[in-house]
Motif scaffolding. Structure first.
Motif, mmCIF file in Angstrom:
data_model
loop_
_atom_site.group_PDB
_atom_site.id
_atom_site.type_symbol
_atom_site.label_atom_id
_atom_site.label_comp_id
_atom_site.label_asym_id
_atom_site.label_seq_id
_atom_site.Cartn_x
_atom_site.Cartn_y
_atom_site.Cartn_z
ATOM 1 N N ALA A 14 0.841 -1.195 0.000
ATOM 2 C CA ALA A 14 0.000 0.000 0.000
ATOM 3 C C ALA A 14 0.877 1.247 0.000
ATOM 4 C CB ALA A 14 -0.928 -0.013 1.209
ATOM 5 N N GLY A 15 0.279 2.386 -0.307
ATOM 6 C CA GLY A 15 1.027 3.641 -0.374
ATOM 7 C C GLY A 15 1.386 4.176 0.997
ATOM 8 N N ASN A 16 2.517 4.864 1.075
ATOM 9 C CA ASN A 16 2.931 5.500 2.324
ATOM 10 C C ASN A 16 2.182 6.816 2.515
ATOM 11 O OD1 ASN A 16 4.865 3.447 2.616
ATOM 12 N ND2 ASN A 16 6.394 4.608 1.485
ATOM 13 N N GLY A 17 1.945 7.159 3.769
ATOM 14 C CA GLY A 17 1.325 8.448 4.058
ATOM 15 C C GLY A 17 2.318 9.584 3.884
ATOM 16 N N GLY A 18 1.822 10.728 3.462
ATOM 17 C CA GLY A 18 2.682 11.895 3.287
ATOM 18 C C GLY A 18 3.056 12.533 4.616
ATOM 19 N N HIS A 19 4.242 13.129 4.681
ATOM 20 C CA HIS A 19 4.690 13.790 5.905
ATOM 21 C C HIS A 19 3.933 15.098 6.118
ATOM 22 C CE1 HIS A 19 7.607 10.741 5.938
ATOM 23 N NE2 HIS A 19 8.557 11.335 5.238
ATOM 24 N N GLY A 20 3.710 15.421 7.398
ATOM 25 C CA GLY A 20 3.165 16.729 7.712
ATOM 26 C C GLY A 20 4.217 17.813 7.518
ATOM 27 N N ARG A 122 -1.295 6.294 7.198
ATOM 28 C CA ARG A 122 -1.892 7.578 7.552
ATOM 29 C C ARG A 122 -0.927 8.716 7.233
ATOM 30 N NH1 ARG A 122 -4.703 6.866 13.525
ATOM 31 N NH2 ARG A 122 -5.771 4.885 13.141
ATOM 32 N N GLY A 123 -1.509 9.847 6.868
ATOM 33 C CA GLY A 123 -0.677 11.032 6.667
ATOM 34 C C GLY A 123 -0.306 11.671 7.997
ATOM 35 N N GLY A 124 0.883 12.263 8.050
ATOM 36 C CA GLY A 124 1.315 12.923 9.278
ATOM 37 C C GLY A 124 0.655 14.279 9.458
ATOM 38 N N LEU A 125 0.438 14.669 10.708
ATOM 39 C CA LEU A 125 -0.157 15.965 11.011
ATOM 40 C C LEU A 125 0.869 17.072 10.863
ATOM 41 C CD1 LEU A 125 -2.298 15.116 14.190
ATOM 42 C CD2 LEU A 125 -3.054 15.257 11.810
ATOM 43 N N GLY A 126 0.432 18.203 10.309
ATOM 44 C CA GLY A 126 1.294 19.378 10.250
ATOM 45 C C GLY A 126 1.322 20.112 11.565
ATOM 46 N N ASN A 127 2.227 21.091 11.670
ATOM 47 C CA ASN A 127 2.343 21.774 12.966
ATOM 48 C C ASN A 127 1.123 22.640 13.270
ATOM 49 O OD1 ASN A 127 2.908 23.736 11.054
ATOM 50 N ND2 ASN A 127 4.541 24.687 12.267
ATOM 51 N N ALA A 128 0.304 22.987 12.266
ATOM 52 C CA ALA A 128 -0.919 23.736 12.553
ATOM 53 C C ALA A 128 -1.901 22.864 13.328
ATOM 54 C CB ALA A 128 -1.551 24.218 11.243
ATOM 55 N N ALA A 129 -1.985 21.584 12.982
ATOM 56 C CA ALA A 129 -2.882 20.677 13.693
ATOM 57 C C ALA A 129 -2.339 20.301 15.063
ATOM 58 C CB ALA A 129 -3.117 19.414 12.860
ATOM 59 N N ALA A 141 6.574 18.492 12.842
ATOM 60 C CA ALA A 141 5.361 17.868 12.295
ATOM 61 C C ALA A 141 5.541 16.357 12.389
ATOM 62 C CB ALA A 141 5.117 18.310 10.858
ATOM 63 N N LEU A 142 4.454 15.647 12.266
ATOM 64 C CA LEU A 142 4.511 14.191 12.330
ATOM 65 C C LEU A 142 4.790 13.607 10.948
ATOM 66 C CD1 LEU A 142 1.537 13.304 14.729
ATOM 67 C CD2 LEU A 142 3.934 13.765 15.282
ATOM 68 N N LEU A 143 5.515 12.495 10.948
ATOM 69 C CA LEU A 143 5.822 11.811 9.697
ATOM 70 C C LEU A 143 4.634 10.950 9.261
ATOM 71 C CD1 LEU A 143 9.452 10.571 10.493
ATOM 72 C CD2 LEU A 143 8.747 12.715 9.420
ATOM 73 N N GLY A 144 4.550 10.701 7.975
ATOM 74 C CA GLY A 144 3.530 9.797 7.463
ATOM 75 C C GLY A 144 3.886 8.354 7.777
ATOM 76 N N GLU A 145 2.869 7.528 7.990
ATOM 77 C CA GLU A 145 3.104 6.111 8.280
ATOM 78 C C GLU A 145 3.371 5.332 6.994
ATOM 79 O OE1 GLU A 145 0.878 3.991 11.519
ATOM 80 O OE2 GLU A 145 -0.546 5.596 11.099
ATOM 81 N N PRO A 146 4.234 4.327 7.063
ATOM 82 C CA PRO A 146 4.430 3.469 5.875
ATOM 83 C C PRO A 146 3.196 2.629 5.602
ATOM 84 C CG PRO A 146 5.648 2.602 7.758
ATOM 85 C CD PRO A 146 5.106 3.934 8.184
ATOM 86 N N GLY A 147 2.931 2.356 4.332
ATOM 87 C CA GLY A 147 1.806 1.522 3.961
ATOM 88 C C GLY A 147 2.064 0.058 4.279
#
Length: 479
Positions: A14-20, A122-129, A141-147
Motif C-alpha cells: 500500500a502507499g505510504n502516508g505523506g509527511h506533515g 496515515r498522513g502525518g499531522l502538520g504543525n498547525a494541527a 510535524a509528524l511523519l507519514g506512516e508506511p503503507g
C-alpha cells in the motif's frame, strides 16, 4: 503459453502516508503569524474486487508485484497533501485469499465483493494541527506512516452448481459441450483438458452452471497427474456427477473400479462427503458400451446411486440427465440459508483497556512496549527533531506508559524498546518529572534531552554571554 492460472502468489504494498509540514506564516508586518503547516495525504489502499468478467489469475502470474501510490506531503499556508490513489485489482468470482501460512483471509464470492489486501499509511499531522494553548508554535510535524506490505496467495475455486468428475477421456468435455454452449477442446488421448471448463445449462425454469474438472487419476489427492491442481474447483459445487467410460480400451479398468478410485480420491481430499452423487454411464452408443452399462447398472443402483445412461455423440439420455441435475440444484439452492444484510457490529473497548502491554525481555535486557498507539506514534516521530521527541515523551506519559514501566520494575537508565522486534526503537528510559510547554525552549528544541544539538547549545551560550554583558553594563551605568 499459459492461458489459465488458478493459483498465484501476490506481493502487495500500500502507499505510504505523506509527511506533515512544519511551517510558520510570514507576511509583511507579520513575521510570525503562527503555524500554518498542512497535513500529509493518506497512502492508497490495495483493494481486491470480484469481477465476473475475469476468469483467470493470469495477469498476476506475469506481474505479481503491485503497489499503490503514496500520499503527498503537506505544505505551508494550511495546504494538505493529496491522498494516494487506491489500487483496485480485479479477481475472478470464487477467489480465496490466504496468507503465507495458509490461513484464509477472505473468500470472495459475488460480483463487487471487496477485500483490502493492503492498508494505506496515515498522513502525518502538520504543525498547525499540533498547536494548542500550551504549544502555540510547534517546530515539528509528524511523519507519514508506511503503507502495509505483505505477501498473499490467491486461489481460484470455480463457482459452479455441478461438477463432472472422472478419469481422463471418460467423455466429460463431450458431455459439457452438448449440455451447454461451451466449446472445450476434445480429443481421444488422456489429459486433453488442462483447465476447468464451465458451461451454462437451461432445464425448464432452472438455469445452472456445470464444470468439467480435469485430471483425476489414482493418487490425484497426493499430487499425481493434474488432479491436485483442480480438486479445489469441486469444493463449491452442489452435486457431483461421476462420468464413467463404458467403452474403455484399457483391459485393467472397468466402470465400477473407476468409480471406487475417484471416490477414494475425493475422500482423501476431504470436505465432499455431504454432496449428492449421480452416475452417468457414458458412450452407450458403442455396442459393447451399452452391454456393459446394462450389466453394472443394477450394482450401482444397489449402492444407492441414481444412474443415467448417455451418449454425447448420439445425444441420447441428455434431457433426462439435465432435468435431474436441475432438480437437485434447485433443492440445494432452497436449502441454503438466506443471505442476510451485512450488519455493523460495534465492539467498544473496556474502560480499563490501556491498549498496550509492557513486558520484560530477559534475553535482550529491555522492557518491551507493544501496542497500536505507542508503535504508531514512534513511526510518526522525527527523531532528528528534539521537540518532536519531547512531544512523543509527553504522549507516552499521558497514555500511562511510564506508570506501567514503573509497575513492571523499570528504573532510570533501563533499556526500553517500542515496536516490533525487527524495527523497534530502543532508548534508555528516564522518568519524566514534568511535561508540557513550560519545558520547551526554542522551536525544534526540548530541554529535557540530555544531549542537545550543537547548534542549539551554541545559541544558548551566546544568549548567556549577551545576558552577562547586559548585567555588567547595567551595573556600570546606574542611569
Amino acid at each position: 503459453m499459459t492461458t489459465f492460472v488458478d493459483r498465484v502468489e501476490l506481493h502487495v504494498a500500500a502507499g505510504n502516508g505523506g509527511h506533515g509540514c512544519a511551517s510558520v506564516h510570514r507576511e509583511k508586518f507579520k513575521p510570525l503569524g503562527g503555524p500554518d503547516g498542512g497535513n500529509g495525504g493518506r497512502g492508497g489502499d490495495v483493494i481486491l474486487v470480484v469481477d465476473q468478467a475475469v476468469t483467470t489469475l493470469l495477469e498476476y502470474h506475469h506481474s505479481p508485484h503491485r503497489k499503490a501510490t503514496n500520499g503527498q506531503p503537506g505544505a505551508g499556508d494550511h495546504r494538505s497533501g493529496k491522498d494516494g490513489q487506491d489500487l483496485v485489482l480485479t479477481v475472478p468470482d470464487g477467489t480465496v485469499v490466504l496468507d503465507k501460512q495458509g490461513n484464509v483471509l477472505a473468500d470472495l464470492v459475488g460480483q463487487g465483493t471487496t477485500f483490502i489486501a493492503g492498508q494505506g499509511g496515515r498522513g502525518g499531522l502538520g504543525n498547525a494541527a499540533l498547536s494548542s494553548a500550551r504549544r502555540k508554535a510547534p517546530g515539528f510535524a509528524l511523519l507519514g506512516e508506511p503503507g502495509e506490505a505483505r505477501d498473499i496467495v490467491l486461489e481460484l475455486k470455480t463457482v459452479a452448481d455441478v461438477a463432472l468428475v472422472g478419469y481422463p477421456s471418460a467423455g466429460k468435455s463431450s458431455l459439457i459441450s452438448v449440455l451447454s454452449a461451451a466449446k472445450p477442446k476434445i480429443a481421444d488421448y488422456p489429459f486433453t483438458t488442462l483447465v476447468p471448463n464451465l458451461g451454462v445449462v437451461t432445464a425448464g425454469s432452472t438455469v445452472y452452471t456445470i464444470a468439467d474438472v480435469p485430471g483425476l487419476i489414482p493418487g490425484a489427492s497426493q499430487g499425481r497427474g493434474l488432479g491436485l491442481e483442480f480438486l479445489r474447483h469441486v469444493e463449491r459445487c452442489s452435486v457431483l456427477v461421476h462420468v464413467l467410460d463404458t467403452a474403455t480400451l484399457e483391459s485393467d479398468r472397468d466402470p465400477v473400479s473407476d468409480l471406487d478410485v475417484i471416490e477414494e480420491e475425493l475422500k482423501q481430499y476431504g470436505g465432499l462427503d455431504d454432496r449428492p452423487r449421480i452416475v452417468v454411464l457414458n458412450k452407450i452408443d458403442i455396442p459393447d458400451g451399452q452391454d456393459l452399462a446394462d450389466m453394472i447398472r443394477p450394482d450401482l443402483e444397489a449402492r444407492g446411486y441414481q444412474v443415467f445412461e448417455a451418449s454425447a455423440v448420439a445425444r441420447t439420455g441428455l434431457k433426462e440427465l439435465s432435468f435431474a441435475l436441475a432438480d437437485i440444484v434447485a433443492k440445494a439452492r432452497a436449502a441454503k440459508p438466506k443471505e442476510e444484510a451485512t450488519r455493523i457490529v460495534i465492539r467498544p473497548k473496556a474502560v480499563d483497556d490501556t491498549g498496550f502491554t509492557v513486558t520484560y525481555d530477559a534475553d535482550e535486557d529491555v522492557y518491551r512496549v507493544r501496542g497500536e498507539k505507542p508503535e504508531r506514534w514512534v513511526r510518526q516521530t522525527d527523531f532528528n527533531n528534539d521537540e518532536a521527541v519531547g512531544y512523543l515523551a509527553d504522549r507516552l506519559n499521558r497514555l500511562g506508559v511510564e506508570d506501567a514501566l514503573m509497575k513492571a520494575g523499570a528504573r532510570a537508565g533501563d533499556g526500553v524498546a517500542i515496536g516490533s522486534d525487527e524495527n523497534a526503537v530502543v532508548f534508555d528510559w528516564e522518568p519524566t518529572m514534568m511535561a508540557g510547554a513550560e519545558m520547551l525552549g526554542r522551536r525544534g528544541e526540548d530541554h529535557r534531552l540530555e544531549a542537545p544539538r550543537p547548534a542549539a547549545q551554541r545559541r544558548r551560550d551566546r544568549d548567556a554571554e549577551r545576558d552577562e554583558a547586559q548585567r555588567e553594563f547595567d551595573d556600570f551605568n546606574p542611569f
